[in-house]
Design a protein around this motif. Sequence first.
Motif, mmCIF file in Angstrom:
data_model
loop_
_atom_site.group_PDB
_atom_site.id
_atom_site.type_symbol
_atom_site.label_atom_id
_atom_site.label_comp_id
_atom_site.label_asym_id
_atom_site.label_seq_id
_atom_site.Cartn_x
_atom_site.Cartn_y
_atom_site.Cartn_z
ATOM 1 N N VAL A 40 0.835 -1.202 0.000
ATOM 2 C CA VAL A 40 0.000 0.000 0.000
ATOM 3 C C VAL A 40 0.870 1.252 0.000
ATOM 4 C CG1 VAL A 40 -1.671 1.335 1.349
ATOM 5 C CG2 VAL A 40 -2.016 -1.106 1.007
ATOM 6 N N THR A 41 1.963 1.254 0.745
ATOM 7 C CA THR A 41 2.879 2.405 0.753
ATOM 8 C C THR A 41 3.434 2.655 -0.646
ATOM 9 O OG1 THR A 41 3.469 2.027 3.061
ATOM 10 C CG2 THR A 41 5.015 3.316 1.747
ATOM 11 N N THR A 42 3.810 1.602 -1.339
ATOM 12 C CA THR A 42 4.308 1.734 -2.709
ATOM 13 C C THR A 42 3.235 2.304 -3.628
ATOM 14 O OG1 THR A 42 5.833 -0.119 -2.410
ATOM 15 C CG2 THR A 42 5.275 0.475 -4.675
ATOM 16 N N MET A 43 2.020 1.789 -3.517
ATOM 17 C CA MET A 43 0.926 2.276 -4.360
ATOM 18 C C MET A 43 0.589 3.730 -4.042
ATOM 19 S SD MET A 43 0.085 0.026 -6.591
ATOM 20 C CE MET A 43 1.831 -0.324 -6.676
ATOM 21 N N GLN A 44 0.682 4.133 -2.787
ATOM 22 C CA GLN A 44 0.427 5.529 -2.432
ATOM 23 C C GLN A 44 1.447 6.444 -3.104
ATOM 24 O OE1 GLN A 44 0.389 4.976 1.851
ATOM 25 N NE2 GLN A 44 -1.803 5.439 1.926
ATOM 26 N N GLY A 45 2.698 5.987 -3.185
ATOM 27 C CA GLY A 45 3.719 6.765 -3.888
ATOM 28 C C GLY A 45 3.403 6.896 -5.363
ATOM 29 N N ASN A 60 -10.310 11.875 -8.977
ATOM 30 C CA ASN A 60 -10.806 11.889 -7.605
ATOM 31 C C ASN A 60 -10.667 10.536 -6.914
ATOM 32 O OD1 ASN A 60 -11.650 14.601 -7.533
ATOM 33 N ND2 ASN A 60 -13.496 14.057 -8.656
ATOM 34 N N GLU A 61 -10.526 9.466 -7.696
ATOM 35 C CA GLU A 61 -10.518 8.145 -7.098
ATOM 36 C C GLU A 61 -9.626 7.216 -7.909
ATOM 37 O OE1 GLU A 61 -14.255 6.465 -5.370
ATOM 38 O OE2 GLU A 61 -14.008 5.049 -7.029
ATOM 39 N N VAL A 62 -8.875 6.382 -7.214
ATOM 40 C CA VAL A 62 -8.028 5.380 -7.849
ATOM 41 C C VAL A 62 -8.351 4.038 -7.208
ATOM 42 C CG1 VAL A 62 -5.671 4.574 -8.236
ATOM 43 C CG2 VAL A 62 -6.166 7.028 -8.298
ATOM 44 N N THR A 63 -8.628 3.030 -8.032
ATOM 45 C CA THR A 63 -8.915 1.687 -7.536
ATOM 46 C C THR A 63 -7.939 0.725 -8.187
ATOM 47 O OG1 THR A 63 -11.266 2.197 -7.280
ATOM 48 C CG2 THR A 63 -10.668 -0.125 -7.373
ATOM 49 N N PHE A 64 -7.353 -0.138 -7.397
ATOM 50 C CA PHE A 64 -6.506 -1.172 -7.953
ATOM 51 C C PHE A 64 -6.738 -2.460 -7.186
ATOM 52 C CE2 PHE A 64 -3.972 1.096 -4.849
ATOM 53 C CZ PHE A 64 -3.406 0.090 -4.090
ATOM 54 N N LEU A 77 -2.739 -7.329 -9.281
ATOM 55 C CA LEU A 77 -3.483 -8.443 -9.862
ATOM 56 C C LEU A 77 -2.999 -8.712 -11.274
ATOM 57 C CD1 LEU A 77 -5.736 -10.433 -9.274
ATOM 58 C CD2 LEU A 77 -7.347 -8.831 -10.230
ATOM 59 N N GLY A 78 -2.577 -9.942 -11.506
ATOM 60 C CA GLY A 78 -2.123 -10.348 -12.826
ATOM 61 C C GLY A 78 -0.647 -10.122 -13.095
ATOM 62 N N SER A 79 0.091 -9.494 -12.159
ATOM 63 C CA SER A 79 1.495 -9.212 -12.440
ATOM 64 C C SER A 79 2.448 -10.170 -11.747
ATOM 65 C CB SER A 79 1.841 -7.774 -12.013
ATOM 66 O OG SER A 79 1.744 -7.654 -10.603
ATOM 67 N N GLY A 80 1.945 -11.052 -10.898
ATOM 68 C CA GLY A 80 2.824 -11.973 -10.176
ATOM 69 C C GLY A 80 3.279 -13.115 -11.065
ATOM 70 N N GLY A 81 4.437 -13.702 -10.719
ATOM 71 C CA GLY A 81 4.956 -14.793 -11.510
ATOM 72 C C GLY A 81 4.761 -16.151 -10.864
ATOM 73 N N THR A 90 -9.138 -5.618 -3.099
ATOM 74 C CA THR A 90 -9.304 -4.387 -3.873
ATOM 75 C C THR A 90 -9.145 -3.192 -2.943
ATOM 76 O OG1 THR A 90 -10.794 -5.475 -5.413
ATOM 77 C CG2 THR A 90 -10.881 -3.076 -5.343
ATOM 78 N N PHE A 91 -8.329 -2.223 -3.358
ATOM 79 C CA PHE A 91 -8.107 -1.010 -2.597
ATOM 80 C C PHE A 91 -8.670 0.166 -3.398
ATOM 81 C CE2 PHE A 91 -4.695 -3.904 -1.538
ATOM 82 C CZ PHE A 91 -4.578 -3.785 -0.169
ATOM 83 N N THR A 92 -9.365 1.081 -2.745
ATOM 84 C CA THR A 92 -9.854 2.289 -3.397
ATOM 85 C C THR A 92 -9.393 3.496 -2.588
ATOM 86 O OG1 THR A 92 -11.807 1.149 -4.235
ATOM 87 C CG2 THR A 92 -11.919 3.546 -4.164
ATOM 88 N N PHE A 93 -8.695 4.399 -3.232
ATOM 89 C CA PHE A 93 -8.253 5.633 -2.607
ATOM 90 C C PHE A 93 -9.083 6.768 -3.203
ATOM 91 C CE2 PHE A 93 -4.674 2.828 -2.124
ATOM 92 C CZ PHE A 93 -4.167 3.128 -0.879
ATOM 93 N N THR A 94 -9.686 7.576 -2.330
ATOM 94 C CA THR A 94 -10.503 8.706 -2.759
ATOM 95 C C THR A 94 -9.856 9.993 -2.265
ATOM 96 O OG1 THR A 94 -12.479 7.335 -2.602
ATOM 97 C CG2 THR A 94 -12.832 9.705 -2.687
#
Length: 96
Positions: A40-45, A60-64, A77-81, A90-94
């Motif tokens: 989450v810290t990485t995604m916030q950056g 206004n909003e980012v969902t991943f 999601l989908g990037s792991g090997g 699912t995380f949503t930042f508003t």
Amino acid sequence: MEDTDSGRTDRLTLRRLEEWRAARAEIPAEELRSRLGDFVTTMQGVIASLPQRAGEFQLNEVTFSAEVSAKGTVSLLGSGGELAGRAGITFTFTRG
């Protein structure tokens, strides 16, 4: 089935049934909490570096979505090997 070759790009290789194994592992809650926190810290950056406006539109909003592997690895999601059991979050930042 554990994918031990991290350099492989062909993820659709067919395997015989006898090559598949199922296993169950317990991930300590503190370890999972730490990995999720780092993710989450990485995604916030990443989100902080996005522009607030794109032409007439305002962000206004980012969902991943992230996936947690059976080994406790957290990735987009989908990037792991890793070819193991997974669960999604699912995380949503508003913008406040």
